[in-house]
Design a protein around this motif. Sequence first.
Motif, PDB file in Angstrom:
ATOM      1  N   LEU A 222       0.532  -1.113   0.099  1.00  0.00           N
ATOM      2  CA  LEU A 222       0.092  -0.030   0.007  1.00  0.00           C
ATOM      3  C   LEU A 222       0.750   1.223  -0.033  1.00  0.00           C
ATOM      4  N   PRO A 223       1.750   1.422   0.805  1.00  0.00           N
ATOM      5  CA  PRO A 223       2.660   2.666   0.777  1.00  0.00           C
ATOM      6  C   PRO A 223       3.386   3.052  -0.806  1.00  0.00           C
ATOM      7  N   PHE A 224       3.421   2.108  -1.709  1.00  0.00           N
ATOM      8  CA  PHE A 224       3.847   2.322  -2.795  1.00  0.00           C
ATOM      9  C   PHE A 224       2.788   2.609  -3.924  1.00  0.00           C
ATOM     10  N   LEU A 225       1.527   2.392  -3.630  1.00  0.00           N
ATOM     11  CA  LEU A 225       0.299   2.327  -4.649  1.00  0.00           C
ATOM     12  C   LEU A 225      -0.311   3.859  -4.577  1.00  0.00           C
ATOM     13  N   GLU A 226      -0.797   4.304  -5.829  1.00  0.00           N
ATOM     14  CA  GLU A 226      -1.255   5.502  -6.161  1.00  0.00           C
ATOM     15  C   GLU A 226      -2.989   5.526  -6.221  1.00  0.00           C
ATOM     16  N   GLU A 227      -3.323   4.152  -5.843  1.00  0.00           N
ATOM     17  CA  GLU A 227      -4.788   4.063  -6.186  1.00  0.00           C
ATOM     18  C   GLU A 227      -5.331   2.916  -5.207  1.00  0.00           C
ATOM     19  N   PRO A 228      -6.616   2.700  -4.831  1.00  0.00           N
ATOM     20  CA  PRO A 228      -6.987   1.586  -4.102  1.00  0.00           C
ATOM     21  C   PRO A 228      -6.574   0.228  -4.565  1.00  0.00           C
ATOM     22  N   LEU A 229      -6.321  -0.494  -3.623  1.00  0.00           N
ATOM     23  CA  LEU A 229      -5.565  -1.800  -3.511  1.00  0.00           C
ATOM     24  C   LEU A 229      -6.553  -2.703  -4.489  1.00  0.00           C
ATOM     25  N   ASP A 230      -7.706  -2.613  -4.287  1.00  0.00           N
ATOM     26  CA  ASP A 230      -8.602  -3.780  -5.158  1.00  0.00           C
ATOM     27  C   ASP A 230      -8.496  -3.448  -6.602  1.00  0.00           C
ATOM     28  N   GLU A 231      -8.589  -2.012  -6.787  1.00  0.00           N
ATOM     29  CA  GLU A 231      -8.313  -1.556  -8.225  1.00  0.00           C
ATOM     30  C   GLU A 231      -7.288  -1.826  -8.854  1.00  0.00           C
ATOM     31  N   TYR A 232      -6.089  -1.676  -8.065  1.00  0.00           N
ATOM     32  CA  TYR A 232      -4.615  -1.911  -8.541  1.00  0.00           C
ATOM     33  C   TYR A 232      -4.678  -3.681  -8.994  1.00  0.00           C
ATOM     34  N   THR A 233      -5.037  -4.348  -8.161  1.00  0.00           N
ATOM     35  CA  THR A 233      -5.103  -5.972  -8.296  1.00  0.00           C
ATOM     36  C   THR A 233      -5.819  -6.521  -9.458  1.00  0.00           C
ATOM     37  N   LYS A 234      -7.034  -5.763  -9.528  1.00  0.00           N
ATOM     38  CA  LYS A 234      -8.092  -5.913 -10.708  1.00  0.00           C
ATOM     39  C   LYS A 234      -7.218  -5.764 -11.944  1.00  0.00           C
ATOM     40  N   LYS A 235      -6.499  -4.800 -12.180  1.00  0.00           N
ATOM     41  CA  LYS A 235      -5.809  -4.355 -13.349  1.00  0.00           C
ATOM     42  C   LYS A 235      -4.768  -5.492 -13.849  1.00  0.00           C
ATOM     43  N   ILE A 236      -4.085  -6.035 -12.529  1.00  0.00           N
ATOM     44  CA  ILE A 236      -3.090  -6.902 -12.782  1.00  0.00           C
ATOM     45  C   ILE A 236      -3.708  -8.334 -13.218  1.00  0.00           C
ATOM     46  N   ARG A 237      -4.653  -8.346 -12.618  1.00  0.00           N
ATOM     47  CA  ARG A 237      -5.612  -9.851 -13.034  1.00  0.00           C
ATOM     48  C   ARG A 237      -6.164  -9.712 -14.580  1.00  0.00           C
ATOM     49  N   ASP A 238      -6.842  -8.685 -14.650  1.00  0.00           N
ATOM     50  CA  ASP A 238      -7.833  -8.823 -15.792  1.00  0.00           C
ATOM     51  C   ASP A 238      -7.490  -7.816 -17.172  1.00  0.00           C
ATOM     52  N   THR A 239      -6.385  -7.025 -17.015  1.00  0.00           N
ATOM     53  CA  THR A 239      -5.927  -6.166 -18.275  1.00  0.00           C
ATOM     54  C   THR A 239      -4.454  -6.667 -18.552  1.00  0.00           C
ATOM     55  N   ALA A 240      -3.939  -5.705 -19.598  1.00  0.00           N
ATOM     56  CA  ALA A 240      -2.797  -5.986 -20.113  1.00  0.00           C
ATOM     57  C   ALA A 240      -1.927  -5.079 -19.578  1.00  0.00           C
ATOM     58  N   GLU A 241      -1.954  -4.444 -18.154  1.00  0.00           N
ATOM     59  CA  GLU A 241      -1.285  -3.278 -17.473  1.00  0.00           C
ATOM     60  C   GLU A 241       0.026  -3.998 -17.249  1.00  0.00           C
ATOM     61  N   TRP A 242       1.168  -3.314 -17.776  1.00  0.00           N
ATOM     62  CA  TRP A 242       2.551  -3.430 -17.431  1.00  0.00           C
ATOM     63  C   TRP A 242       3.017  -4.010 -16.116  1.00  0.00           C
ATOM     64  N   GLY A 243       3.947  -4.858 -15.817  1.00  0.00           N
ATOM     65  CA  GLY A 243       4.151  -5.291 -14.369  1.00  0.00           C
ATOM     66  C   GLY A 243       5.541  -4.331 -14.246  1.00  0.00           C
ATOM     67  N   GLY A 244       5.771  -4.416 -12.976  1.00  0.00           N
ATOM     68  CA  GLY A 244       7.090  -3.874 -12.623  1.00  0.00           C
ATOM     69  C   GLY A 244       7.800  -4.344 -11.267  1.00  0.00           C
ATOM     70  N   GLN A 245       8.343  -3.539 -10.464  1.00  0.00           N
ATOM     71  CA  GLN A 245       8.887  -3.915  -9.467  1.00  0.00           C
ATOM     72  C   GLN A 245       8.395  -4.618  -8.441  1.00  0.00           C
ATOM     73  N   LEU A 246       6.972  -4.125  -8.214  1.00  0.00           N
ATOM     74  CA  LEU A 246       6.125  -4.545  -6.976  1.00  0.00           C
ATOM     75  C   LEU A 246       5.605  -6.046  -7.716  1.00  0.00           C
ATOM     76  N   GLU A 247       5.277  -6.274  -8.692  1.00  0.00           N
ATOM     77  CA  GLU A 247       4.792  -7.478  -9.239  1.00  0.00           C
ATOM     78  C   GLU A 247       6.027  -8.353  -9.142  1.00  0.00           C
ATOM     79  N   LEU A 248       7.125  -8.021  -9.536  1.00  0.00           N
ATOM     80  CA  LEU A 248       8.458  -9.012  -9.102  1.00  0.00           C
ATOM     81  C   LEU A 248       8.407  -9.574  -7.899  1.00  0.00           C
ATOM     82  N   LEU A 249       8.371  -8.394  -6.992  1.00  0.00           N
ATOM     83  CA  LEU A 249       8.535  -8.918  -5.592  1.00  0.00           C
ATOM     84  C   LEU A 249       7.418  -9.763  -5.098  1.00  0.00           C
ATOM     85  N   ALA A 250       6.156  -9.876  -5.669  1.00  0.00           N
ATOM     86  CA  ALA A 250       5.097 -10.496  -5.189  1.00  0.00           C
ATOM     87  C   ALA A 250       5.310 -11.987  -5.875  1.00  0.00           C
TER      88      ALA A 250
END
Length: 304
Positions: A222-250
């Motif tokens: 959460l300290p590194f996000l600029e939008e609500p957690l549920d919206e952020y994870t929905k983009k990861i799961r359901d769109t072609a949004e690029w991944g980066g450092q946070l997703e690699l860590l996960a």
Amino acid sequence: MEDLQKRHRQEQKDLQSRITQKQKSATKKTRKGVNDECEQLERQLKDRQESELSILSATTTNVQTEPEADKDCSEEPLHRDADHGYDLVKTSTPAVTASRSLSQTRKPNRQKARLARRAAEQEDAAVKAAEEAASLPDHREKERETMSEAFKKHGLREKAIRPDGHCLYSAVADQLNAVGVSWKPKVTTTPAFDGTQYAAPDYKLTRDSAAAYIFEHPDDFLPFLEEPLDEYTKKIRDTAEWGGQLELLALSKVYGVNINVLQGDGRVERIESEAGGADTSIWLAYYRHTYGLGEHYNSLQREP
């Protein structure tokens, strides 16, 4: 007119080259500003070129119509004089007189002057922009050379991943297959993993796994996000949004692997799954300039 059009085509080509360089150098955070700047440069060039064409067309029209006016003024009627034969009439017609009076009192066209100054300023700006673009280093070529040297140094060979927005997740999936890590994540995915629904495409499972881990561990992200957690994870799961450092860590946490990311300048950024590192490591290549769409990840495998 032909020379002007030729110059305009060259200016458009030079500007497009500069825009391409700017877009390749842009990051996610600066991309919007760079796109706005590129649109402004294109708009300025278009306005200036239209202004120059307008001025040239107006000048050509004036040159074509002036000889006819001169002809009208010079063809004065002959007058019969009993003693001296034919002579030119000494008095001018009202139309000719008015035309001469208008030409003598006509003031300079201020609008045309302003347009000309503006066109000159824009042309100067375009020249400077072209010079700036020509003096820029070739980041793409340098990145490719640095990567090639790093591959040899670390004993790696590259497997190209399709640049479609899913490249990070596809590259990680390819690496998991290469090192024999189980596809079953250590988190509950939505839908639940049953070992069959992810036959293709491979990136779907890694996207779901990253989204699930981030959602289940909000304090870490959460300290590194600029939008609500549920919206952020929905983009990861359901769109072609690029991944980066946070997703690699996960993904490192989900699959219990260390992730080594080879950067375009030759550095290796290591993301550890746990304190002290895990037993298994995977390798990715991260590019900023080589691919037209921007940032990109490829899979790296050990040389046999």
